[in-house]
Design a protein around this motif. Structure first.
Motif, mmCIF file in Angstrom:
data_model
loop_
_atom_site.group_PDB
_atom_site.id
_atom_site.type_symbol
_atom_site.label_atom_id
_atom_site.label_comp_id
_atom_site.label_asym_id
_atom_site.label_seq_id
_atom_site.Cartn_x
_atom_site.Cartn_y
_atom_site.Cartn_z
ATOM 1 N N THR A 13 0.857 -1.177 0.000
ATOM 2 C CA THR A 13 0.000 0.000 0.000
ATOM 3 C C THR A 13 0.894 1.227 0.000
ATOM 4 O OG1 THR A 13 -0.133 -0.007 2.418
ATOM 5 C CG2 THR A 13 -1.957 -1.058 1.225
ATOM 6 N N LEU A 14 0.396 2.290 -0.612
ATOM 7 C CA LEU A 14 1.093 3.574 -0.623
ATOM 8 C C LEU A 14 0.234 4.594 0.112
ATOM 9 C CD1 LEU A 14 2.395 3.911 -4.285
ATOM 10 C CD2 LEU A 14 3.788 4.153 -2.240
ATOM 11 N N THR A 15 0.889 5.382 0.976
ATOM 12 C CA THR A 15 0.190 6.446 1.678
ATOM 13 C C THR A 15 1.004 7.734 1.572
ATOM 14 O OG1 THR A 15 1.230 5.787 3.762
ATOM 15 C CG2 THR A 15 -0.974 4.922 3.339
ATOM 16 N N ILE A 16 0.309 8.847 1.720
ATOM 17 C CA ILE A 16 0.975 10.141 1.761
ATOM 18 C C ILE A 16 1.162 10.501 3.238
ATOM 19 C CG2 ILE A 16 0.796 12.590 1.180
ATOM 20 C CD1 ILE A 16 -1.003 11.760 -1.182
ATOM 21 N N VAL A 17 2.394 10.842 3.601
ATOM 22 C CA VAL A 17 2.724 11.161 4.990
ATOM 23 C C VAL A 17 3.491 12.476 5.044
ATOM 24 C CG1 VAL A 17 2.798 8.716 5.676
ATOM 25 C CG2 VAL A 17 4.886 9.849 4.906
ATOM 26 N N GLU A 18 3.615 13.028 6.245
ATOM 27 C CA GLU A 18 4.456 14.203 6.450
ATOM 28 C C GLU A 18 5.904 13.801 6.251
ATOM 29 O OE1 GLU A 18 3.436 17.384 7.093
ATOM 30 O OE2 GLU A 18 1.395 16.642 6.844
ATOM 31 N N ASP A 19 6.659 14.618 5.524
ATOM 32 C CA ASP A 19 8.074 14.343 5.272
ATOM 33 C C ASP A 19 8.897 15.003 6.379
ATOM 34 O OD1 ASP A 19 10.523 13.681 4.243
ATOM 35 O OD2 ASP A 19 10.369 14.968 2.484
ATOM 36 N N HIS A 20 9.551 14.172 7.170
ATOM 37 C CA HIS A 20 10.349 14.679 8.286
ATOM 38 C C HIS A 20 11.834 14.702 7.947
ATOM 39 C CE1 HIS A 20 6.821 14.746 10.776
ATOM 40 N NE2 HIS A 20 6.555 13.501 10.423
#
Length: 178
Positions: free
Chosen positions: A170-177
């Motif tokens: 699965t692919l999700t969009i997350v905050e890039d830290h």
């Protein structure tokens, strides 16, 4: 339009399993005439994809994984990630056609680091690059030979590949830290 005239996909609607099927078909055709093929995945998402490609293509004995943490040009700035994995290359890379696999191609810096590390193990005849998703915005002149989709995500966001216990993606969009 992306650099190879494929339309940009909506990042929020990306189906990782469908993208994998597309990538598998591209790689199967692309490696059909390859001399001494081997698959090398970049930890962690690329390694998951590489393992599955190797199994589906009958190349499990010629599959490895590479962790580029010590080869990153931003190592001094970013430090080490929490989970550094050992590089595992159990085959001779000299003269081989290496399929380097990453989950998301972005700036090109991870690919550059992987190629630098790979040359510490020998001199392949050819290196090809496969990526599930290309999100553009390259900082280095690197392009994938095989890519299932092109997309963009908002500033401060990243695409994260996850693998279930059953092995599905699965692919999700997350905050890039980063």
């Amino acid at each position: 339009m992306s650099h190879n005239n494929l339309p940009l996909a909506d990042a929020a609607a990306l189906d990782a399993e469908a993208l994998y099927a597309t990538l598998l078909a591209q790689v199967k055709a692309g490696l059909a005439e390859a001399s001494d093929p081997a698959i090398l995945g970049i930890h962690s998402g690329g390694a998951w994809i590489a393992e599955r490609l190797a199994r589906d293509l009958g190349l499990s004995q010629r599959c490895g994984a590479i962790d580029v943490s010590f080869y990153r040009d931003d190592y001094a700035k970013k430090g080490l990630p929490a989970e550094v994995k050992p590089t595992q290359i159990g085959f001779n890379v000299d003269g081989a056609t290496i399929l380097l696999v990453d989950d998301v191609l972005y700036t090109g810096r991870t690919t550059r680091a992987a190629i630098n590390e790979l040359f510490d193990y020998g001199r392949p005849a050819r290196i090809m690059l496969a990526s599930l998703v290309d999100r553009g915005e390259r900082q280095l002149p690197i392009a994938a030979d095989f890519v299932a989709a092109h997309t963009r995500v908002g500033q401060g966001k990243a695409l994260r590949l996850q693998q279930s216990d059953a092995g599905t993606f699965t692919l999700t969009i997350v905050e890039d830290h980063a």
